[in-house]
Design a protein around this motif. Structure first.
Motif, PDB file in Angstrom:
ATOM      1  N   ASN A   1      12.374  14.954  -8.308  1.00  0.00           N
ATOM      2  CA  ASN A   1      12.125  15.385  -6.940  1.00  0.00           C
ATOM      3  C   ASN A   1      12.255  14.178  -6.016  1.00  0.00           C
ATOM      4  OD1 ASN A   1      11.229  16.338  -4.503  1.00  0.00           O
ATOM      5  ND2 ASN A   1       9.275  17.134  -5.281  1.00  0.00           N
ATOM      6  N   PRO A   2      13.277  14.150  -5.170  1.00  0.00           N
ATOM      7  CA  PRO A   2      13.478  12.973  -4.311  1.00  0.00           C
ATOM      8  C   PRO A   2      12.350  12.755  -3.313  1.00  0.00           C
ATOM      9  CG  PRO A   2      14.922  14.757  -3.642  1.00  0.00           C
ATOM     10  CD  PRO A   2      14.289  15.193  -4.925  1.00  0.00           C
ATOM     11  N   GLU A   3      11.488  13.767  -3.138  1.00  0.00           N
ATOM     12  CA  GLU A   3      10.373  13.617  -2.206  1.00  0.00           C
ATOM     13  C   GLU A   3       9.170  12.962  -2.872  1.00  0.00           C
ATOM     14  OE1 GLU A   3      10.752  14.263   0.906  1.00  0.00           O
ATOM     15  OE2 GLU A   3      12.751  15.103   0.639  1.00  0.00           O
ATOM     16  N   SER A   4       9.144  12.945  -4.203  1.00  0.00           N
ATOM     17  CA  SER A   4       7.995  12.409  -4.923  1.00  0.00           C
ATOM     18  C   SER A   4       7.997  10.880  -4.884  1.00  0.00           C
ATOM     19  CB  SER A   4       8.006  12.874  -6.376  1.00  0.00           C
ATOM     20  OG  SER A   4       7.935  14.279  -6.456  1.00  0.00           O
ATOM     21  N   ALA A   5       6.792  10.315  -5.040  1.00  0.00           N
ATOM     22  CA  ALA A   5       6.680   8.857  -5.104  1.00  0.00           C
ATOM     23  C   ALA A   5       7.379   8.345  -6.358  1.00  0.00           C
ATOM     24  CB  ALA A   5       5.213   8.449  -5.100  1.00  0.00           C
ATOM     25  N   MET A   6       8.061   7.226  -6.215  1.00  0.00           N
ATOM     26  CA  MET A   6       8.876   6.663  -7.295  1.00  0.00           C
ATOM     27  C   MET A   6       8.035   5.706  -8.154  1.00  0.00           C
ATOM     28  SD  MET A   6      11.897   6.461  -8.680  1.00  0.00           S
ATOM     29  CE  MET A   6      12.805   7.331  -7.390  1.00  0.00           C
ATOM     30  N   THR A   7       8.055   5.918  -9.460  1.00  0.00           N
ATOM     31  CA  THR A   7       7.419   4.947 -10.353  1.00  0.00           C
ATOM     32  C   THR A   7       8.401   3.823 -10.650  1.00  0.00           C
ATOM     33  OG1 THR A   7       8.163   6.019 -12.392  1.00  0.00           O
ATOM     34  CG2 THR A   7       6.069   6.786 -11.445  1.00  0.00           C
ATOM     35  N   ARG A   8       7.866   2.723 -11.113  1.00  0.00           N
ATOM     36  CA  ARG A   8       8.713   1.569 -11.423  1.00  0.00           C
ATOM     37  C   ARG A   8       9.665   1.892 -12.577  1.00  0.00           C
ATOM     38  NH1 ARG A   8       6.492  -3.601  -9.890  1.00  0.00           N
ATOM     39  NH2 ARG A   8       6.884  -4.446 -11.976  1.00  0.00           N
ATOM     40  N   GLY A   9       9.180   2.637 -13.557  1.00  0.00           N
ATOM     41  CA  GLY A   9      10.041   3.004 -14.676  1.00  0.00           C
ATOM     42  C   GLY A   9      11.191   3.893 -14.243  1.00  0.00           C
ATOM     43  N   ASN A  10      10.902   4.907 -13.418  1.00  0.00           N
ATOM     44  CA  ASN A  10      11.961   5.795 -12.952  1.00  0.00           C
ATOM     45  C   ASN A  10      12.914   5.083 -11.998  1.00  0.00           C
ATOM     46  OD1 ASN A  10      11.282   8.069 -14.423  1.00  0.00           O
ATOM     47  ND2 ASN A  10       9.881   8.861 -12.857  1.00  0.00           N
ATOM     48  N   ALA A  11      12.403   4.130 -11.232  1.00  0.00           N
ATOM     49  CA  ALA A  11      13.282   3.357 -10.353  1.00  0.00           C
ATOM     50  C   ALA A  11      14.295   2.571 -11.183  1.00  0.00           C
ATOM     51  CB  ALA A  11      12.455   2.411  -9.480  1.00  0.00           C
ATOM     52  N   CYS A  12      13.821   1.941 -12.266  1.00  0.00           N
ATOM     53  CA  CYS A  12      14.747   1.222 -13.144  1.00  0.00           C
ATOM     54  C   CYS A  12      15.746   2.175 -13.788  1.00  0.00           C
ATOM     55  CB  CYS A  12      13.967   0.475 -14.221  1.00  0.00           C
ATOM     56  SG  CYS A  12      13.126  -1.006 -13.632  1.00  0.00           S
ATOM     57  N   LEU A  13      15.272   3.361 -14.156  1.00  0.00           N
ATOM     58  CA  LEU A  13      16.162   4.340 -14.766  1.00  0.00           C
ATOM     59  C   LEU A  13      17.256   4.772 -13.796  1.00  0.00           C
ATOM     60  CD1 LEU A  13      16.784   6.081 -17.223  1.00  0.00           C
ATOM     61  CD2 LEU A  13      15.156   7.775 -16.362  1.00  0.00           C
TER      62      LEU A  13
ATOM     63  N   PRO B   1       0.813  -1.219   0.000  1.00  0.00           N
ATOM     64  CA  PRO B   1       0.000   0.000   0.000  1.00  0.00           C
ATOM     65  C   PRO B   1       0.847   1.270   0.000  1.00  0.00           C
ATOM     66  CG  PRO B   1       0.056  -0.942   2.196  1.00  0.00           C
ATOM     67  CD  PRO B   1       0.754  -1.910   1.300  1.00  0.00           C
ATOM     68  N   GLU B   2       2.055   1.181   0.544  1.00  0.00           N
ATOM     69  CA  GLU B   2       2.866   2.383   0.682  1.00  0.00           C
ATOM     70  C   GLU B   2       3.687   2.632  -0.568  1.00  0.00           C
ATOM     71  OE1 GLU B   2       5.075   2.692   4.360  1.00  0.00           O
ATOM     72  OE2 GLU B   2       3.851   1.101   5.219  1.00  0.00           O
ATOM     73  N   ARG B   3       3.655   3.845  -1.039  1.00  0.00           N
ATOM     74  CA  ARG B   3       4.494   4.235  -2.154  1.00  0.00           C
ATOM     75  C   ARG B   3       5.856   4.657  -1.599  1.00  0.00           C
ATOM     76  NH1 ARG B   3       0.249   8.206  -5.358  1.00  0.00           N
ATOM     77  NH2 ARG B   3      -1.331   6.598  -5.832  1.00  0.00           N
ATOM     78  N   VAL B   4       6.886   4.284  -2.310  1.00  0.00           N
ATOM     79  CA  VAL B   4       8.238   4.606  -1.883  1.00  0.00           C
ATOM     80  C   VAL B   4       8.675   5.903  -2.547  1.00  0.00           C
ATOM     81  CG1 VAL B   4      10.638   3.843  -1.929  1.00  0.00           C
ATOM     82  CG2 VAL B   4       8.808   2.189  -1.517  1.00  0.00           C
ATOM     83  N   SER B   5       9.160   6.830  -1.769  1.00  0.00           N
ATOM     84  CA  SER B   5       9.665   8.083  -2.334  1.00  0.00           C
ATOM     85  C   SER B   5      11.065   7.875  -2.893  1.00  0.00           C
ATOM     86  CB  SER B   5       9.700   9.179  -1.264  1.00  0.00           C
ATOM     87  OG  SER B   5      10.727   8.889  -0.311  1.00  0.00           O
ATOM     88  N   GLY B   6      11.526   8.850  -3.648  1.00  0.00           N
ATOM     89  CA  GLY B   6      12.876   8.790  -4.189  1.00  0.00           C
ATOM     90  C   GLY B   6      13.914   8.684  -3.096  1.00  0.00           C
ATOM     91  N   ASN B   7      13.749   9.465  -2.024  1.00  0.00           N
ATOM     92  CA  ASN B   7      14.706   9.427  -0.922  1.00  0.00           C
ATOM     93  C   ASN B   7      14.750   8.058  -0.261  1.00  0.00           C
ATOM     94  OD1 ASN B   7      15.917  11.931  -0.908  1.00  0.00           O
ATOM     95  ND2 ASN B   7      14.250  12.902   0.246  1.00  0.00           N
ATOM     96  N   GLU B   8      13.581   7.461  -0.053  1.00  0.00           N
ATOM     97  CA  GLU B   8      13.532   6.149   0.590  1.00  0.00           C
ATOM     98  C   GLU B   8      14.201   5.082  -0.276  1.00  0.00           C
ATOM     99  OE1 GLU B   8       9.555   5.816   3.198  1.00  0.00           O
ATOM    100  OE2 GLU B   8       9.193   6.384   1.109  1.00  0.00           O
ATOM    101  N   PHE B   9      13.898   5.120  -1.553  1.00  0.00           N
ATOM    102  CA  PHE B   9      14.500   4.127  -2.460  1.00  0.00           C
ATOM    103  C   PHE B   9      16.012   4.334  -2.529  1.00  0.00           C
ATOM    104  CE2 PHE B   9      15.197   2.499  -6.935  1.00  0.00           C
ATOM    105  CZ  PHE B   9      15.022   1.176  -6.600  1.00  0.00           C
ATOM    106  N   PHE B  10      16.430   5.593  -2.568  1.00  0.00           N
ATOM    107  CA  PHE B  10      17.849   5.918  -2.597  1.00  0.00           C
ATOM    108  C   PHE B  10      18.555   5.364  -1.359  1.00  0.00           C
ATOM    109  CE2 PHE B  10      21.256   9.207  -1.856  1.00  0.00           C
ATOM    110  CZ  PHE B  10      22.048   8.854  -2.927  1.00  0.00           C
ATOM    111  N   GLN B  11      17.925   5.489  -0.202  1.00  0.00           N
ATOM    112  CA  GLN B  11      18.538   4.996   1.029  1.00  0.00           C
ATOM    113  C   GLN B  11      18.601   3.474   1.036  1.00  0.00           C
ATOM    114  OE1 GLN B  11      19.928   7.081   3.392  1.00  0.00           O
ATOM    115  NE2 GLN B  11      20.795   5.111   4.067  1.00  0.00           N
ATOM    116  N   MET B  12      17.560   2.800   0.498  1.00  0.00           N
ATOM    117  CA  MET B  12      17.589   1.338   0.411  1.00  0.00           C
ATOM    118  C   MET B  12      18.780   0.874  -0.425  1.00  0.00           C
ATOM    119  SD  MET B  12      13.622   0.275  -0.298  1.00  0.00           S
ATOM    120  CE  MET B  12      12.278   0.709   0.789  1.00  0.00           C
TER     121      MET B  12
END
Length: 680
Positions: free
Chosen positions: A659-671, A628-639
């Motif tokens: 924007n590292p505060e925005s929710a991360m899409t799967r496409g942008n995460a792969c990028l 249910p929780e969307r991961v932000s850019g900052n959170e994914f970056f820290q992982m």
């Protein structure tokens, strides 16, 4: 071509003449001809490879044993058999677009020929049009020199590297020796690979060799009728493959044999009276060879060349054909079983005898259907509507130049692609994942008649089609590489089992692999390496960056050019997706984010965990792990940072204007991961 003197070549049907004269002249001076790449095979695969090599700055010699380019596509195949109709590779896409443009510009967008040339994602093309487009593609590249009517007779090597190939003319005793840094066998026969000493095989493997359930002899029983007990006894009922109740039975021994798919000419026919020619009766005509056509199915004993009893439908229409523009069709019969077994390893004199026998058999069958009183009047009338087209193969009696070598030699390489590679893998929702994938196959595992053997009520031994269980597959780079050579790639007779060949054996796949091989050659040259020593990750990135499909997803169009496209392709070979859906616009959930972070850390440390990653994703899906929780850019970056630190890797930076505060899409995460991995 890098040669001494002009080294140029007339790119016409007789284009090899000038080239040969220059090479012979240089040899008299004690100088050999040189090129960056020698490609053997004027097939669509060889052409795609040559064009891409040239565009990457390589000097290419394209060697063709015939007088024309295009292989079976220029000899009547007429259709690009494929299930996946989207963009798969640039050169293949260019070929399709140029064929369509030919028909559009010549006949108009509302014309029947233009509408008939592309139907439901499949290209339908007349032979002379295919040849014209392929020839134009080659002639447009100044770095390609084409040598016609030559074949390899010997290969020189030093250790694991081939250094030169000697070619002999099919017209006289002229020989040509060419040195090169890399070699590609894109022929239907695999003669260059065989001359280089690569391990090759023909025939069918036994069921136990690779654990393939459909290996060895098997028999298909069509329809819903009962199977008699004497047929079923002792046989393994593998599966029902169609809603019609068609069943498959395998021979109980499970043994392999020397048989493989029968050959035939894809005879181009037309019903246009102004363009139609009826063939004369062949001198070798023997009507007894064709009487099996008019027998009822229950009367067949399988002894008369195992003719297909369902050659024509009850209404007289042709049952094995594909329609082409301008009132033409390509006829996919007759198959002359057991007459092709010598062909793969035979010399060219013997091959010509085999080919001639198939040609006479095909013309004889057409003559029989049109003229013999044993044929029903309605069938004869329909057959007489069709004849050889005046505007095709004018210098060959309007008959195709090349026979369809439906299956021949197969490389035994660094990886053998088997039936399992085209079935759903255990634990995930797609076919097995290969981290070194260089292409995709999408056609159902299938096979034409192999022997004349039958069980009562069955089709000929070997006939098979498995559309319900076949999955789009990844083709590993290792399947293109011989075990003992580092600068030879094989793009048509690649490393696979007989059953694996059933999904690989299509021209779109061969063109795809030809272009991938070219990128491997160019990347290796840029790095000062042999292609067979390339790091697979670098090659897969090269292909992904150049829009060559290495992972099929049903929700991504590579031609759209999205920024995240290459990254999803790349991570599709690393287990980041457990199905054929990438969902690039969806938000990245926390569970998936953690799995991707763990997998990325392992990849950065040099560990391959793609199978385990995909299996974990599938397990999570089956257990309905909530995200249910969307991961932000900052959170994914820290992982990601945390996982890299576990492997002693530091220095990760936020590289995107996101924007590292925005929710991360799967496409942008792969990028993000793709950019970070390029820095490793």
């Amino acid at each position: 071509m890098r040669s001494h003197g002009s080294g140029s070549l007339l790119r016409l049907a007789n284009g090899g003449v000038r080239f040969v004269r220059e090479v012979v002249s240089q040899r008299r001076k004690g100088v050999d001809s040189k090129a960056d790449v020698v490609i053997y095979g004027g097939t669509p695969s060889g052409i795609a490879c040559a064009v891409r090599c040239a565009r990457e700055g390589r000097e290419v010699v394209l060697v063709c044993h015939t007088r024309r380019l295009g292989g079976i596509m220029s000899s009547g195949l007429g259709v690009t058999d494929n299930v996946y109709a989207g963009f798969r590779a640039p050169i293949y896409d260019t070929f399709v677009r140029q064929v369509r443009e030919y028909y559009r510009s010549k006949y108009g967008e509302e014309s029947k020929p233009y509408k008939a040339c592309y139907v439901k994602g499949k290209l339908h093309v007349e032979p002379h049009v295919a040849e014209r487009v392929f020839t134009d593609l080659v002639q447009a590249e100044s770095r390609i020199s084409t040598l016609y009517r030559y074949y390899p007779v010997s290969v020189e090597r030093s250790g694991r590297l081939l250094s030169a190939v000697t070619l002999r003319s099919l017209d006289d005793s002229t020989t040509v020796r060419i040195e090169a840094d890399a070699f590609v066998d894109a022929s239907y026969e695999g003669d260059l690979a065989a001359a280089a000493g690569a391990e090759m095989r023909t025939g069918r493997e036994g069921r136990n060799e690779y654990g393939e359930p459909h290996a060895g002899k098997l028999f298909v029983f069509p329809g819903n009728g009962p199977i008699s007990p004497d047929v079923v006894a002792g046989l393994l009922d593998l599966r029902t493959i169609t809603k019609s109740g068609q069943r498959i039975f395998a021979d109980p021994t499970g043994e392999g044999d020397d048989a493989f798919q029968a050959y035939n000419y894809r005879v181009c026919l037309t019903c246009n009276p102004d363009n139609r020619i009826y063939p004369d009766r062949p001198q070798t005509y023997d009507r007894s060879l064709y009487l099996g056509i008019v027998k009822k199915p229950e009367e067949h004993d399988g002894s008369t060349f195992a003719l297909r009893s369902h050659l024509m439908l009850s209404d007289g229409s042709w049952s094995f054909q594909s329609h082409l523009p301008n009132e033409k069709l390509t006829w996919n019969d007759p198959l002359l079983l057991d007459a092709n077994l010598e062909y793969p390893a035979a010399n060219w004199d013997r091959r010509e005898q085999i080919v001639r026998k198939h040609k006479e058999f095909a013309l004889g069958m057409l003559y029989f259907l049109q003229n013999d009183e044993a044929v029903r009047p309605g069938v004869r009338q329909e057959a007489l509507r069709w004849g050889l087209p005046k505007d095709e193969f004018a210098d060959n009696g309007h008959f195709p130049y090349d026979i369809l070598v439906r299956e021949g030699r197969r490389l035994v390489g660094r990886y053998v692609f088997t039936e399992h590679d085209a079935l759903q893998a255990i634990g995930i929702q797609r076919a097995p994942i290969h981290s070194d994938s260089v292409g995709i196959a999408d056609w159902p595992l299938s096979c034409h008649d192999c022997t004349s053997g039958r069980r009562p009520g069955s089709l000929n031994d070997g006939v098979l089609n498995l559309p319900d269980v076949t999955k789009p597959s990844q083709i590993p780079y290792r399947a293109l590489l011989p075990k003992d050579s580092d600068n030879l790639l094989v793009t048509v007779c690649l490393s696979c089992s007989h059953m694996g060949w059933g999904t690989l054996r299509l021209e779109p796949v061969f063109m795809h692999l030809g272009e991938s091989a070219a990128f491997a050659v160019s990347l290796a040259a840029a790095m000062g390496k042999a292609p067979g020593t390339l790091d697979a990750n670098r090659l897969v990135r090269k292909l992904a960056d150049n829009r060559v499909m290495v992972s099929l997803f049903q929700d991504i169009d590579l031609s759209a050019g999205q920024e995240w496209g290459p990254s999803i392709q790349y991570f599709g070979t690393k287990g980041f997706f457990d199905s054929y859906e990438a969902a690039p616009e969806a938000y990245l959930g926390r569970h998936t984010a953690r799995l991707w972070a763990e997998a990325f850390g392992s990849l950065a440390a040099g560990d391959s965990t793609h199978r385990e990653t995909a299996e974990k994703l599938t397990i999570a899906r089956s257990q309905r792990v909530a995200e249910p929780e969307r991961v932000s850019g900052n959170e994914f970056f820290q992982m990601i940072k945390d996982e890299l630190v576990k492997h002693g890797i530091n220095g990760l930076r936020w590289p995107l204007e996101l924007n590292p505060e925005s929710a991360m899409t799967r496409g942008n995460a792969c990028l993000l991961l793709y950019q970070w991995s390029s820095e490793r």
